[in-house]
Enzyme design. Structure first.
Site, PDB file in Angstrom:
ATOM      1  N   ALA A 109      -8.240   0.457  -1.097  1.00 56.04           N
ATOM      2  CA  ALA A 109      -9.702   0.363  -0.974  1.00 56.04           C
ATOM      3  C   ALA A 109     -10.086  -0.489   0.244  1.00 56.04           C
ATOM      4  O   ALA A 109      -9.359  -1.415   0.605  1.00 56.04           O
ATOM      5  CB  ALA A 109     -10.287  -0.224  -2.252  1.00 56.04           C
ATOM      6  N   PRO A 110     -11.212  -0.143   0.891  1.00 58.10           N
ATOM      7  CA  PRO A 110     -12.182   0.886   0.513  1.00 58.10           C
ATOM      8  C   PRO A 110     -11.839   2.302   0.966  1.00 58.10           C
ATOM      9  O   PRO A 110     -12.513   3.242   0.596  1.00 58.10           O
ATOM     10  CB  PRO A 110     -13.469   0.406   1.197  1.00 58.10           C
ATOM     11  CG  PRO A 110     -12.976  -0.299   2.411  1.00 58.10           C
ATOM     12  CD  PRO A 110     -11.717  -1.004   1.998  1.00 58.10           C
ATOM     13  N   GLY A 111     -10.796   2.460   1.804  1.00 51.03           N
ATOM     14  CA  GLY A 111     -10.368   3.809   2.135  1.00 51.03           C
ATOM     15  C   GLY A 111     -10.224   4.112   3.614  1.00 51.03           C
ATOM     16  O   GLY A 111      -9.894   5.244   3.979  1.00 51.03           O
ATOM     17  N   LYS A 121      -7.938   3.211   5.854  1.00 51.09           N
ATOM     18  CA  LYS A 121      -6.582   3.624   6.202  1.00 51.09           C
ATOM     19  C   LYS A 121      -6.190   4.905   5.466  1.00 51.09           C
ATOM     20  O   LYS A 121      -5.511   5.764   6.016  1.00 51.09           O
ATOM     21  CB  LYS A 121      -5.608   2.486   5.905  1.00 51.09           C
ATOM     22  CG  LYS A 121      -5.849   1.257   6.791  1.00 51.09           C
ATOM     23  CD  LYS A 121      -4.998   0.086   6.405  1.00 51.09           C
ATOM     24  CE  LYS A 121      -5.306  -1.115   7.313  1.00 51.09           C
ATOM     25  NZ  LYS A 121      -6.682  -1.638   7.142  1.00 51.09           N
ATOM     26  N   ASP A 138      -1.624  -2.778   3.256  1.00 48.26           N
ATOM     27  CA  ASP A 138      -2.615  -3.666   3.861  1.00 48.26           C
ATOM     28  C   ASP A 138      -2.896  -4.735   2.811  1.00 48.26           C
ATOM     29  O   ASP A 138      -3.789  -4.599   1.983  1.00 48.26           O
ATOM     30  CB  ASP A 138      -3.872  -2.889   4.228  1.00 48.26           C
ATOM     31  CG  ASP A 138      -4.852  -3.737   5.020  1.00 48.26           C
ATOM     32  OD1 ASP A 138      -4.395  -4.562   5.827  1.00 48.26           O
ATOM     33  OD2 ASP A 138      -6.070  -3.598   4.808  1.00 48.26           O
ATOM     34  N   CYS A 140      -5.356  -8.999   7.317  1.00 45.57           N
ATOM     35  CA  CYS A 140      -6.479  -9.395   8.165  1.00 45.57           C
ATOM     36  C   CYS A 140      -6.550 -10.925   8.211  1.00 45.57           C
ATOM     37  O   CYS A 140      -7.625 -11.517   8.139  1.00 45.57           O
ATOM     38  CB  CYS A 140      -7.793  -8.783   7.696  1.00 45.57           C
ATOM     39  SG  CYS A 140      -8.260  -9.206   6.005  1.00 45.57           S
TER      40      CYS A 140
END
Length: 465
Positions: free
Chosen positions: A108-110, A112, A175, A228
């Site tokens: 989420a949120p989508g 990638k 991620d 991140c």
């Protein structure tokens, strides 16, 4: 801009030195954020957008700097995806090829997931997983708009997924949830919950997630790890741990302008860590990002787990799922025969299942998914009701891949906004029955035209604005 935590300032002064750290801190305070978007090449007319394409992002296909609104037809139709430019890079270094089995473990949120699905081009399998039920719903909405046909969406823990997909995936993208230092500029609230203790908690969780992922990757498969955050404990040190514990190998990735190398000295001095990528605020690409590409060893035993042996089942094992009978096929065909189907849907009569009147084309056998919380498996064609079939919203977005004739084009911004709100629209057309609805050439919903020339609204209530 909130005040940078003192512990954070002290840490990066020590890591970067006085001069380089000051440049870093100034870049955070300058709030010079950059926004970007990607065009969806799965859609028939993906280049017909109202946005400027004058500022391409150098390392990404069909990607540009610019701002997208969630009310724009390009977004609603799944023609574009708004995404931080830095966040585009992990999916790119995955180098997805059509036909591969791919897992986006923290999806989420989508952003990638949509990029991975696009590269698969309808071939192979993407499993997009999100452990948060709230965020999984958003993931499903974004992937549904994207119009991919070969995606399974799950709302599960990595631990549970690992029991179902042993040595299954060619590529895995993680991620990972992190301390969010790379979001300080975009989301100042991230500073409020930052602490060095939180960094270590994130590191522990990241290792737990990776420990499950290695059970699911094929021997020789590739894994993309990204965050991140800038914390070495969550970046270089995680990659070093992965190499040491599981014998993975760091692979080189292309460094584009504005990308910095990883810092071996912040981990175990493994020079291969220079092949990893850091995107600092001051690099000018986007927000903060770390990314690495690693490869599993060519051995079947990557972790301490047992590969269960199961007999292959020819039939779908979902007790509620059954093949379509002749009458059901006829009801469905009466509706969708008018539309130009993508290749993946052409053989739907042979491939579709009916589960509690929901008709879908699975991409992963239900037997493998039993016991998992699955939000979507393949394409839901629609719902069987008493002596009729009602096509689903996902099918409308999928049909946007091809040129269609059974389409009602809304003629004004007012009509478009009213339709998004759920209203019935008066139209002029010779078409009758179920139609696709588009605006500015972008298909985004089903509607139904009656004899009174009113366009009945089938835009999902949960998406109405």
């Amino acid at each position: 801009m909130s005040q940078l935590p003192e512990e954070f300032v002290s840490k990066y002064q020590s890591l970067l030195g006085e001069k380089e750290s000051q440049i870093f801190f100034n870049a955070i305070k300058n709030d010079n954020t950059k926004k970007g978007f990607r065009l969806n090449s799965l859609k028939n007319n993906f280049q017909q957008v109202s946005y400027s394409l004058d500022k391409p992002i150098s390392f990404a296909d069909n990607a540009y700097y610019g701002i997208v609104s969630g009310r724009d037809i390009e977004w609603v139709s799944g023609t574009v995806y708004s995404q931080d430019p830095s966040a585009m890079y992990p999916a790119i270094i995955a180098d997805i090829q059509p036909g591969e089995r791919v897992l986006d473990l923290c999806a989420a949120p989508g952003g990638k997931s949509t990029a991975l699905a696009e590269k698969l081009a309808g071939e192979g399998i993407l499993v997009a997983n999100e452990i948060s039920s709230v965020r999984a719903k958003i993931l499903r909405e974004n992937l549904e708009r994207w119009g991919a046909t070969n995606v399974v969406i799950t709302n599960e823990s990595p631990e549970k997924l690992a029991t179902k997909f042993v040595n299954y995936f060619d590529k895995i993208v993680i991620d990972a949830p992190c301390s969010g230092e790379g979001m300080f500029r975009k989301d100042p609230d991230a500073m409020e919950y930052w602490s060095q203790d939180y960094v270590i908690k994130c590191q522990i969780r990241q290792k737990e997630i990776i420990s499950q992922a290695v059970k699911m990757i094929k021997p020789g498969g590739k894994l993309v790890y990204s965050t991140c955050t800038y914390a070495p404990e969550e970046d270089e040190q995680i990659v070093s741990w992965l190499v040491d514990k599981y014998n993975f190998r760091i692979l080189p990735v292309k460094h584009y302008q504005g990308m910095s190398s990883g810092r071996p000295e912040w981990a175990d001095n493994n020079e291969q860590l220079k092949e990893t990528i850091r995107l600092w605020f001051q690099d000018g690409v986007g927000e903060g990002q770390f990314a690495a590409l690693v490869q599993a060893p060519d051995t079947a035993e990557l972790g301490t787990f047992n590969k269960s042996k199961k007999k292959k089942r020819k039939n779908n094992s979902n007790t509620n799922a059954q093949r379509l009978d002749k009458k059901q096929q006829q009801l469905i065909d009466k509706v969708i025969d008018k539309f130009n189907l993508p290749t993946q849907l052409v053989d739907w009569p042979k491939l579709a299942f009916n589960s509690n009147n929901h008709v879908y084309l699975p991409v992963v056998e239900d037997s493998r998914l039993q016991g998992l919380h699955v939000l979507n498996n393949g394409v839901e064609l629609g719902i069987l009701k008493k002596n009729r079939f009602e096509p689903g919203h996902q099918l409308a977005e999928v049909l946007g891949q091809n040129h269609q004739k059974q389409v009602v084009e809304l003629q004004s911004e007012d009509s478009y906004q009213r339709f998004l709100h759920g209203e019935t629209i008066s139209i002029t057309t010779d078409l009758i029955g179920f139609v696709l609805v588009s605006y500015q050439g972008h298909i985004f919903s089903f509607g139904k035209v009656g004899g009174d020339k009113m366009l009945k609204n089938f835009y999902p209530k949960g998406l109405r604005k």
